[in-house]
Design an enzyme around this catalytic site. Structure first.
Site, mmCIF file in Angstrom:
data_model
loop_
_atom_site.group_PDB
_atom_site.id
_atom_site.type_symbol
_atom_site.label_atom_id
_atom_site.label_comp_id
_atom_site.label_asym_id
_atom_site.label_seq_id
_atom_site.Cartn_x
_atom_site.Cartn_y
_atom_site.Cartn_z
ATOM 1 N N SER A 20 0.852 -1.192 0.000
ATOM 2 C CA SER A 20 0.000 0.000 0.000
ATOM 3 C C SER A 20 0.884 1.237 0.000
ATOM 4 C CB SER A 20 -0.894 0.003 1.251
ATOM 5 O OG SER A 20 -1.333 1.320 1.501
ATOM 6 N N HIS A 45 -1.585 -1.460 -4.056
ATOM 7 C CA HIS A 45 -2.815 -1.084 -3.374
ATOM 8 C C HIS A 45 -2.809 0.441 -3.173
ATOM 9 C CE1 HIS A 45 -6.090 -2.023 -0.428
ATOM 10 N NE2 HIS A 45 -5.608 -0.999 0.252
ATOM 11 N N ASP A 47 -4.835 3.591 -1.635
ATOM 12 C CA ASP A 47 -5.880 3.968 -0.670
ATOM 13 C C ASP A 47 -6.396 5.370 -0.949
ATOM 14 O OD1 ASP A 47 -6.002 1.715 1.265
ATOM 15 O OD2 ASP A 47 -3.881 2.184 1.506
ATOM 16 N N MET A 49 -8.907 8.267 0.082
ATOM 17 C CA MET A 49 -9.708 8.686 1.247
ATOM 18 C C MET A 49 -10.176 10.118 1.054
ATOM 19 S SD MET A 49 -7.173 7.389 4.234
ATOM 20 C CE MET A 49 -6.424 5.767 4.226
ATOM 21 N N HIS A 78 -8.561 1.116 -3.449
ATOM 22 C CA HIS A 78 -9.400 0.928 -2.260
ATOM 23 C C HIS A 78 -10.109 2.257 -2.001
ATOM 24 C CE1 HIS A 78 -9.444 -0.127 2.353
ATOM 25 N NE2 HIS A 78 -10.647 0.056 1.854
ATOM 26 N N MET A 80 -12.156 4.585 -0.084
ATOM 27 C CA MET A 80 -12.722 4.944 1.222
ATOM 28 C C MET A 80 -13.312 6.331 1.077
ATOM 29 S SD MET A 80 -9.675 3.385 3.577
ATOM 30 C CE MET A 80 -8.534 3.383 2.211
ATOM 31 N N MET A 142 -11.180 -5.824 6.599
ATOM 32 C CA MET A 142 -10.316 -4.845 7.267
ATOM 33 C C MET A 142 -9.882 -5.412 8.618
ATOM 34 S SD MET A 142 -9.941 -2.200 5.243
ATOM 35 C CE MET A 142 -8.904 -1.304 6.399
ATOM 36 N N GLY A 147 -8.684 4.192 7.489
ATOM 37 C CA GLY A 147 -8.391 5.622 7.562
ATOM 38 C C GLY A 147 -6.919 5.948 7.734
ATOM 39 N N PHE A 148 -6.193 5.056 8.361
ATOM 40 C CA PHE A 148 -4.787 5.366 8.660
ATOM 41 C C PHE A 148 -3.910 4.127 8.520
ATOM 42 C CE2 PHE A 148 -7.515 8.220 10.958
ATOM 43 C CZ PHE A 148 -6.952 9.464 10.686
ATOM 44 N N ASP A 180 -6.364 -6.231 5.154
ATOM 45 C CA ASP A 180 -5.759 -4.898 5.056
ATOM 46 C C ASP A 180 -5.695 -4.269 6.439
ATOM 47 O OD1 ASP A 180 -4.900 -2.399 4.270
ATOM 48 O OD2 ASP A 180 -6.717 -1.887 3.156
ATOM 49 N N GLY A 181 -4.476 -3.970 6.875
ATOM 50 C CA GLY A 181 -4.297 -3.254 8.141
ATOM 51 C C GLY A 181 -3.473 -4.036 9.146
ATOM 52 N N SER A 203 3.032 0.087 6.103
ATOM 53 C CA SER A 203 4.207 0.466 6.902
ATOM 54 C C SER A 203 5.218 -0.668 7.028
ATOM 55 C CB SER A 203 3.764 0.977 8.276
ATOM 56 O OG SER A 203 2.834 0.122 8.850
HETATM 57 C C1 DX5 Z 1 -5.989 1.809 6.014
HETATM 58 C C2 DX5 Z 1 -5.640 1.433 4.608
HETATM 59 C C3 DX5 Z 1 -4.504 0.493 4.502
HETATM 60 C C4 DX5 Z 1 -3.189 1.010 5.028
HETATM 61 C C5 DX5 Z 1 -2.534 -0.155 5.683
HETATM 62 O O1 DX5 Z 1 -7.255 2.347 6.059
HETATM 63 O O2 DX5 Z 1 -6.751 0.831 3.969
HETATM 64 O O3 DX5 Z 1 -4.356 0.008 3.165
HETATM 65 O O4 DX5 Z 1 -2.340 1.543 4.058
HETATM 66 O O5 DX5 Z 1 -1.420 0.291 6.344
HETATM 67 P P1 DX5 Z 1 -0.597 -0.640 7.337
HETATM 68 O O6 DX5 Z 1 -0.146 -1.837 6.551
HETATM 69 O O7 DX5 Z 1 0.526 0.238 7.779
HETATM 70 O O8 DX5 Z 1 -1.524 -1.014 8.459
HETATM 71 ZN ZN ZN Z 2 -6.386 -0.130 2.015
#
Ligand code: DX5
Ligand code: ZN
Length: 228
Positions: A20, A45, A47, A49, A78, A80, A142, A147-148, A180-181, A203
């Site tokens: 991501s 991926h 994201d 938002m 993705h 959001m 999820m 969101g983060f 994811d997450g 991350s």
């Molecule tokens: C969060 C995103 C994820 C995010 C995952 O809402 O949908 O795709 O980038 O980040 P990590 O792998 O750091 O949890």
């Molecule tokens: Zn995502």
């Protein structure tokens, strides 16, 4: 076991990695993408938002257009955002290969074209998938609240992941099960053991001091680890 069977077996067990870019260094995005691609990333991926559907703003279609110029990897978007329908054409034109759309707040899932996955938040029960499982290419569960990046993996979701895997086997065995997450070398084996075959990681790949290639290697190895 003959060679073909071995290949088949490997294909069945292969876990795909989707870095991501939310956690990438945006000043070096092209470079980091190339590193992930060389290290064996299966797709990218992205994201998106809007600061409304989730309490954070990231980026929109222009970034997909830029990524499209520098990679042949599939780009999965993705969404959001509120009212994803409204923006779909823009993302298709920018070069998205597939979409991940939340079940929450979205009542037009059947309108989506391209490859499509349905996303469920941590608090959403697996049962909502019953009527749509046949129509989707993937289900993304999820494992953090969206969101983060860089949030801890919610282990309490594991039983739901196992349930979704069972539903997929019964209804649409070709459907992917993506997480994811909070995916890293410690949590990846748990997700895979629960039935996931695609892992998104931000991350764990882009914030690793050892670099993207080393992080990818670590994650790839972790997907093959047994869980006691
Ligand atoms: C969060 C995103 C994820 C995010 C995952 O809402 O949908 O795709 O980038 O980040 P990590 O792998 O750091 O949890
Ligand atoms: Zn995502």
């Amino acid at each position: 076991m003959n060679k073909e069977n071995k290949t088949e077996e490997a294909a069945k067990g292969a876990v795909l990695l989707a870095p991501s870019i939310l956690s990438a260094d945006f000043t070096r995005l092209g470079e980091q993408l190339a590193q992930a691609e060389q290290a064996g990333a299966d797709r990218i991926h992205v994201d998106v938002m809007d600061g409304h559907f989730v309490p954070n703003i990231s980026f929109g279609a222009p970034i997909i257009q830029s990524l499209r110029q520098v990679t042949h990897l599939p780009l999965e978007t993705h969404l959001m955002i509120s009212d994803p329908d409204f923006f779909l054409d823009e993302f298709v034109e920018a070069g998205s290969d597939s979409f991940l759309v939340h079940w929450e707040g979205n009542n037009n899932l059947h309108r989506l074209r391209k490859r499509v996955g349905v996303v469920i938040n941590p608090a959403t029960p697996a049962v909502v998938l019953e009527e749509i499982l046949l129509d989707v290419d993937s289900v993304l569960v999820m494992t953090v609240n969206p969101g983060f990046g860089h949030q801890p993996f919610l282990r309490e979701i594991l039983p739901k992941i196992r349930r979704v895997r069972q539903m997929i086997e019964q209804t649409n065995p070709g459907c992917e099960l993506e997480l994811d997450g909070g995916i890293d070398a410690a949590t990846a084996p748990l997700g895979v053991a629960a039935g996931a075959n695609v892992l998104v990681a931000g991350s764990a790949i882009f914030h690793d001091e050892a670099g993207v290639a080393a992080a990818m290697k670590r994650l790839q190895a972790a997907t093959k680890l047994p869980v006691n």
